[in-house]
Scaffold this active site. Structure first.
Site: not given
Length: 421
Positions: A256, A271, A346, A385
């Site tokens: 990303r 991140r 998510s 994470r």
RNA sequence: GGGGAGGUGGCUGAGUGGUCGAAAGCGUCCGCCUGCUAAGCGGAUAGGGGGUGUGAAACUCCCUCGAGGGUUCGAAUCCCUCCCUUCCCGCCA
């Protein structure tokens, strides 16, 4: 993508949903184009129908006097047809920009602060000493290296080394084994590069092209998540109702650009431009999708439970939910050293939003017309994470890190990550 | 990279200019037959869109034979470009 009929029938519903999600939706423009498209289509079809009728007659009679009229009709059909095609292409383009609706149980809200905690598991561990963040521990133990990664690749990249690299591999292995053996998922090892059609299918395009890396000079994108190849696995297929639900799990790296996250989470293994993830994808019958979301979320939670990590399940509010999701839960795990929760998963249901784009259909029963499946996906889990939370939760006063019981078989029986590890 | 073959409905597969959205078979569904099952017999069975219209329906037209363009009054069929599959050769982890 929402069905055009729905936008025609209830434009206000679509507008309201988009507004609450904070997404612009070109509903009025679509309605205008739709009217014009239908007019052009009617004109073209009228000419073509007459032309077809004459053509049949001509095939029998070979009456040369018909030819001029047929030629005129052909030109008229072509003219109006081209207009209709042009309008339809524009219409289709706009339809790709209309966000999904959301379920009535989704809390209405304006920001992250309006997300609702639906449950939590465990509690914040009391370590009895000042907990350190994972990046301090990682560098001290020489199992994480950000400096060299910056030199080799740039910011937001990391090397894992020795026991750190092994820890990530162990976690991947543990998650895949759990989901395949106990939760009934079929493992895929997908392509890590996909074409534009696949990116459109999952709605990563056209709106989020900035978020993904693209291969120069080729129609290939680095996957931002395994969801893209996984959900597109059955693209353009006609599934049999008896095959559903289909449950897939895959490990993959994810890339990303983090274009909108400048300055955010710049420190640590949080991140990254590249990170590993174990992803779950389900294709289900429409009537089963909400229940499937609960099940999927539960499967992700089991990973944290087995690892003994404290977490909260958050129901995302309208503003925090995103373009394509119909309902979404985030799972946030506690990172004691950072002193905050990290989003490790998510889990979302899309209803037929992705299925329409990717043409994922099934036949409920022989002889019945096809329907779109409902798609779901969830991380179970994001490795970056999860590793942070493991390291910070299992850190010892002496600076080492205990290996969680479930991972020991995957770590060759190793008990502690230490400087020699 | 060079050369050959090919992409047609849920599946297999025929079809080289009009009567083709498309033979045949498989699968599936309905019916008949059979004590039950199998077999056999008869029938049905692609997807998408527009219009009129209804509680649902029904009627009607158009589009779709890998994608896009072209030739033609008319294209699954002829021409061009691209994509994909497969075989042979070359290269290669």
């Amino acid at each position: 993508m929402l069905p055009l009929e729905l936008i025609r029938k209830d434009p206000e519903l679509v507008k309201r949903a988009a507004e609450l999600k904070g997404e612009p939706a070109p509903v009025d423009e679509i309605l205008r184009l739709d009217t014009r498209w239908r007019q052009a289509t009617a004109a073209a079809e009228l000419a073509r129908a007459e032309q077809n009728a004459l053509s049949k007659e001509f095939a029998k009679s070979k009456d040369q006097s018909l030819l001029p009229r047929m030629k005129r009709l052909g030109e008229s059909a072509k003219f109006h047809g081209a207009e209709a095609d042009r309008l339809r292409a524009e219409l289709d383009r706009l339809l790709l920009h209309v966000p999904n609706l959301f379920h009535e149980s989704v809390p209405v809200g304006e920001s992250e602060a309006d997300n609702v905690m639906v449950r939590e598991w465990g509690s914040r561990p009391q370590l009895g000493f000042e907990p350190r963040p994972h990046y301090d521990i990682g560098e001290a133990l020489d199992i994480m290296d950000f400096e060299r990664a910056a030199r080799v690749s740039g910011s937001r990249f990391a090397f894992l080394k020795g026991a750190g690299a092994r820890l990530e591999r162990a976690l991947v292995q543990f998650m895949l084994d759990l989901h395949t053996r106990e939760h009934g998922y079929t493992e895929l090892l997908p392509p890590f590069l996909v074409n534009t059609a696949s990116m459109l299918g999952t709605a990563n395009l056209p709106k989020f092209g900035d978020e993904a890396f693209r291969v120069e000079g080729r129609d290939l994108w680095l996957i931002p998540t395994a969801e893209v190849p996984m959900t597109n696995f059955h693209r353009d297929e006609m599934l049999d109702g008896s095959q559903l639900p289909l449950n897939y799990v895959a490990y993959s790296p994810c890339w990303r650009s983090e274009a909108g996250a400048a300055g955010k989470d710049t420190r640590g293994y949080i991140r990254m431009h590249q990170f590993s993830k174990v992803e779950l994808v389900k294709l289900v019958k429409p009537e089963a999708s909400l229940e499937a979301l609960e099940e999927l979320t539960g499967h992700a939670e089991v990973v944290l439970q087995r690892l003994g990590l404290h977490y909260q399940v958050m129901a995302m509010c309208t503003a925090d939910m995103g373009f394509a999701q119909y309902k979404k839960y985030d799972i946030n795990a506690w990172a004691p050293g950072l002193g905050r929760y990290l989003e490790v998963s998510s889990c979302s249901v899309f209803n037929d939003f992705q299925a329409r784009r990717a043409n994922l259909r099934y036949r409920p029963a022989p002889g019945q017309p096809p329907r779109f499946v409902h798609t779901l996906n969830g991380s179970a889990l994001a490795l970056t994470r999860t590793i942070d939370c493991v390291i910070e939760t299992y850190q010892q006063a002496d600076g080492t890190v205990a290996v969680p019981d479930v991972l020991k078989p995957y770590m060759g029986g190793l008990e502690y990550l230490g400087p020699t590890g």
